[in-house]
Design a protein around this motif. Structure first.
Motif, PDB file in Angstrom:
ATOM      1  N   ALA A  59      12.813  89.242  49.562  1.00  0.00           N
ATOM      2  CA  ALA A  59      13.737  88.382  48.624  1.00  0.00           C
ATOM      3  C   ALA A  59      13.629  87.587  48.075  1.00  0.00           C
ATOM      4  N   ILE A  60      13.578  86.193  49.176  1.00  0.00           N
ATOM      5  CA  ILE A  60      13.432  84.944  49.873  1.00  0.00           C
ATOM      6  C   ILE A  60      12.034  84.572  49.431  1.00  0.00           C
ATOM      7  N   ALA A  61      10.742  86.064  49.501  1.00  0.00           N
ATOM      8  CA  ALA A  61       9.386  85.593  48.566  1.00  0.00           C
ATOM      9  C   ALA A  61       9.123  85.780  47.205  1.00  0.00           C
ATOM     10  N   ILE A  62      10.022  86.665  47.082  1.00  0.00           N
ATOM     11  CA  ILE A  62       9.829  87.014  45.443  1.00  0.00           C
ATOM     12  C   ILE A  62      10.669  85.922  44.402  1.00  0.00           C
ATOM     13  N   ALA A  63      11.757  85.221  45.321  1.00  0.00           N
ATOM     14  CA  ALA A  63      12.568  83.952  44.764  1.00  0.00           C
ATOM     15  C   ALA A  63      11.758  83.025  44.750  1.00  0.00           C
ATOM     16  N   ALA A  64      11.091  82.705  45.729  1.00  0.00           N
ATOM     17  CA  ALA A  64       9.579  80.977  46.025  1.00  0.00           C
ATOM     18  C   ALA A  64       8.516  81.747  44.308  1.00  0.00           C
ATOM     19  N   ARG A  65       8.964  83.253  44.228  1.00  0.00           N
ATOM     20  CA  ARG A  65       7.467  82.836  43.161  1.00  0.00           C
ATOM     21  C   ARG A  65       8.497  82.415  41.638  1.00  0.00           C
ATOM     22  N   LEU A  66       9.509  82.458  41.669  1.00  0.00           N
ATOM     23  CA  LEU A  66      10.348  81.698  39.819  1.00  0.00           C
ATOM     24  C   LEU A  66      10.053  80.633  39.895  1.00  0.00           C
ATOM     25  N   PRO A  67       9.399  80.733  39.065  1.00  0.00           N
ATOM     26  CA  PRO A  67       9.151  79.388  38.237  1.00  0.00           C
ATOM     27  C   PRO A  67      10.374  77.581  38.611  1.00  0.00           C
ATOM     28  N   VAL A 107      12.107  77.605  40.380  1.00  0.00           N
ATOM     29  CA  VAL A 107      12.869  77.277  42.191  1.00  0.00           C
ATOM     30  C   VAL A 107      11.977  76.104  41.859  1.00  0.00           C
ATOM     31  N   GLU A 108      11.115  75.532  41.522  1.00  0.00           N
ATOM     32  CA  GLU A 108      10.362  74.241  41.196  1.00  0.00           C
ATOM     33  C   GLU A 108      10.922  72.948  41.135  1.00  0.00           C
ATOM     34  N   VAL A 109      11.811  72.999  40.098  1.00  0.00           N
ATOM     35  CA  VAL A 109      12.873  72.525  39.541  1.00  0.00           C
ATOM     36  C   VAL A 109      14.677  72.606  39.926  1.00  0.00           C
ATOM     37  N   GLY A 110      14.328  73.212  40.473  1.00  0.00           N
ATOM     38  CA  GLY A 110      16.111  73.858  41.126  1.00  0.00           C
ATOM     39  C   GLY A 110      16.338  74.624  41.884  1.00  0.00           C
ATOM     40  N   THR A 111      17.634  75.316  42.268  1.00  0.00           N
ATOM     41  CA  THR A 111      18.206  76.176  42.928  1.00  0.00           C
ATOM     42  C   THR A 111      17.465  77.375  43.353  1.00  0.00           C
ATOM     43  N   VAL A 112      17.854  78.451  43.867  1.00  0.00           N
ATOM     44  CA  VAL A 112      17.772  79.950  43.438  1.00  0.00           C
ATOM     45  C   VAL A 112      18.383  80.396  44.833  1.00  0.00           C
ATOM     46  N   GLU A 113      19.449  80.378  44.224  1.00  0.00           N
ATOM     47  CA  GLU A 113      20.498  81.576  45.442  1.00  0.00           C
ATOM     48  C   GLU A 113      20.406  82.603  45.856  1.00  0.00           C
ATOM     49  N   ILE A 114      20.244  83.774  46.432  1.00  0.00           N
ATOM     50  CA  ILE A 114      20.037  84.510  46.846  1.00  0.00           C
ATOM     51  C   ILE A 114      21.796  85.564  47.635  1.00  0.00           C
ATOM     52  N   ARG A 115      21.995  86.044  46.887  1.00  0.00           N
ATOM     53  CA  ARG A 115      23.302  87.144  47.204  1.00  0.00           C
ATOM     54  C   ARG A 115      22.306  89.485  47.294  1.00  0.00           C
ATOM     55  N   PRO A 116      23.627  89.232  49.003  1.00  0.00           N
ATOM     56  CA  PRO A 116      22.707  90.722  48.287  1.00  0.00           C
ATOM     57  C   PRO A 116      24.166  91.581  47.349  1.00  0.00           C
ATOM     58  N   VAL A 117      23.638  92.580  46.780  1.00  0.00           N
ATOM     59  CA  VAL A 117      24.667  93.249  46.177  1.00  0.00           C
ATOM     60  C   VAL A 117      25.329  94.372  46.921  1.00  0.00           C
ATOM     61  N   ILE A 118      26.890  94.207  46.261  1.00  0.00           N
ATOM     62  CA  ILE A 118      27.123  95.607  47.257  1.00  0.00           C
ATOM     63  C   ILE A 118      27.140  96.590  46.456  1.00  0.00           C
ATOM     64  N   GLU A 119      26.942  97.783  46.650  1.00  0.00           N
ATOM     65  CA  GLU A 119      27.077  98.750  45.971  1.00  0.00           C
ATOM     66  C   GLU A 119      28.202  99.558  45.946  1.00  0.00           C
ATOM     67  N   VAL A 120      28.906  99.935  45.078  1.00  0.00           N
ATOM     68  CA  VAL A 120      29.962 100.194  44.924  1.00  0.00           C
ATOM     69  C   VAL A 120      29.946 102.081  44.357  1.00  0.00           C
ATOM     70  N   ALA A 121      30.552 102.594  45.142  1.00  0.00           N
ATOM     71  CA  ALA A 121      30.378 104.282  44.201  1.00  0.00           C
ATOM     72  C   ALA A 121      31.160 104.450  43.304  1.00  0.00           C
ATOM     73  N   GLY A 122      30.562 105.361  42.405  1.00  0.00           N
ATOM     74  CA  GLY A 122      31.143 105.393  41.087  1.00  0.00           C
ATOM     75  C   GLY A 122      30.776 104.658  40.046  1.00  0.00           C
ATOM     76  N   LEU A 123      30.186 103.675  40.264  1.00  0.00           N
ATOM     77  CA  LEU A 123      29.459 102.474  38.960  1.00  0.00           C
ATOM     78  C   LEU A 123      28.707 103.356  38.049  1.00  0.00           C
ATOM     79  N   PRO A 124      28.156 102.997  36.999  1.00  0.00           N
ATOM     80  CA  PRO A 124      27.806 103.532  36.050  1.00  0.00           C
ATOM     81  C   PRO A 124      26.233 102.746  36.116  1.00  0.00           C
ATOM     82  N   GLU A 125      24.395 103.425  36.999  1.00  0.00           N
ATOM     83  CA  GLU A 125      23.075 103.060  37.429  1.00  0.00           C
ATOM     84  C   GLU A 125      23.357 102.442  35.603  1.00  0.00           C
ATOM     85  N   HIS A 126      22.125 101.405  36.034  1.00  0.00           N
ATOM     86  CA  HIS A 126      21.911 101.071  34.024  1.00  0.00           C
ATOM     87  C   HIS A 126      21.286 101.933  33.614  1.00  0.00           C
TER      88      HIS A 126
END
Length: 118
Positions: free
Chosen positions: A89-97, A99-118
């Protein structure tokens, strides 16, 4: 594991041309991630002047104009990705354009049973 990459930057840090270039580069990254099955969603956000915040306390709804928090850097967009671990995830975040002028916060997502998939 799913991670959300929250992109923070000063709203005026980029010119309109630079912002559009950032969108193009972000779309290219999304296409690359999609080809590896890691892309789930992404979107830039409108400026904080368009934000509305809501709270409900003791059954009373309070709606206010503006962002939840007043900060120097604003939440400008997000990527939702599927990565093997935090290092990936850090390696991917470092590729965001942005990130060169701002900050990227990385947060793991809690997967809750019963929520519909996208």
């Amino acid at each position: 594991m799913k991670y959300v990459l929250l992109i923070y930057l000063e709203e005026n840090a980029l010119s309109q041309t630079e912002r559009e270039e950032c969108y193009v580069k972000s779309a290219q990254l999304a296409q690359q991630l999609n080809s590896f099955g890691q892309y789930l969603a992404t979107a830039p956000l409108h400026p904080v002047a368009t934000a509305t915040s809501i709270r409900v306390r003791d059954g009373k709804r309070l709606v206010t104009d503006g962002p939840f928090a007043e900060t120097r850097e604003q939440l400008g967009g997000f990527f939702l990705i599927d990565a093997q671990d935090l290092d990936e995830a850090i390696a991917i975040a470092a590729r965001l354009p942005a990130v060169e002028v701002g900050t990227v916060e990385i947060r793991p997502v809690i997967e809750v049973a019963g929520l519909p998939e996208h």
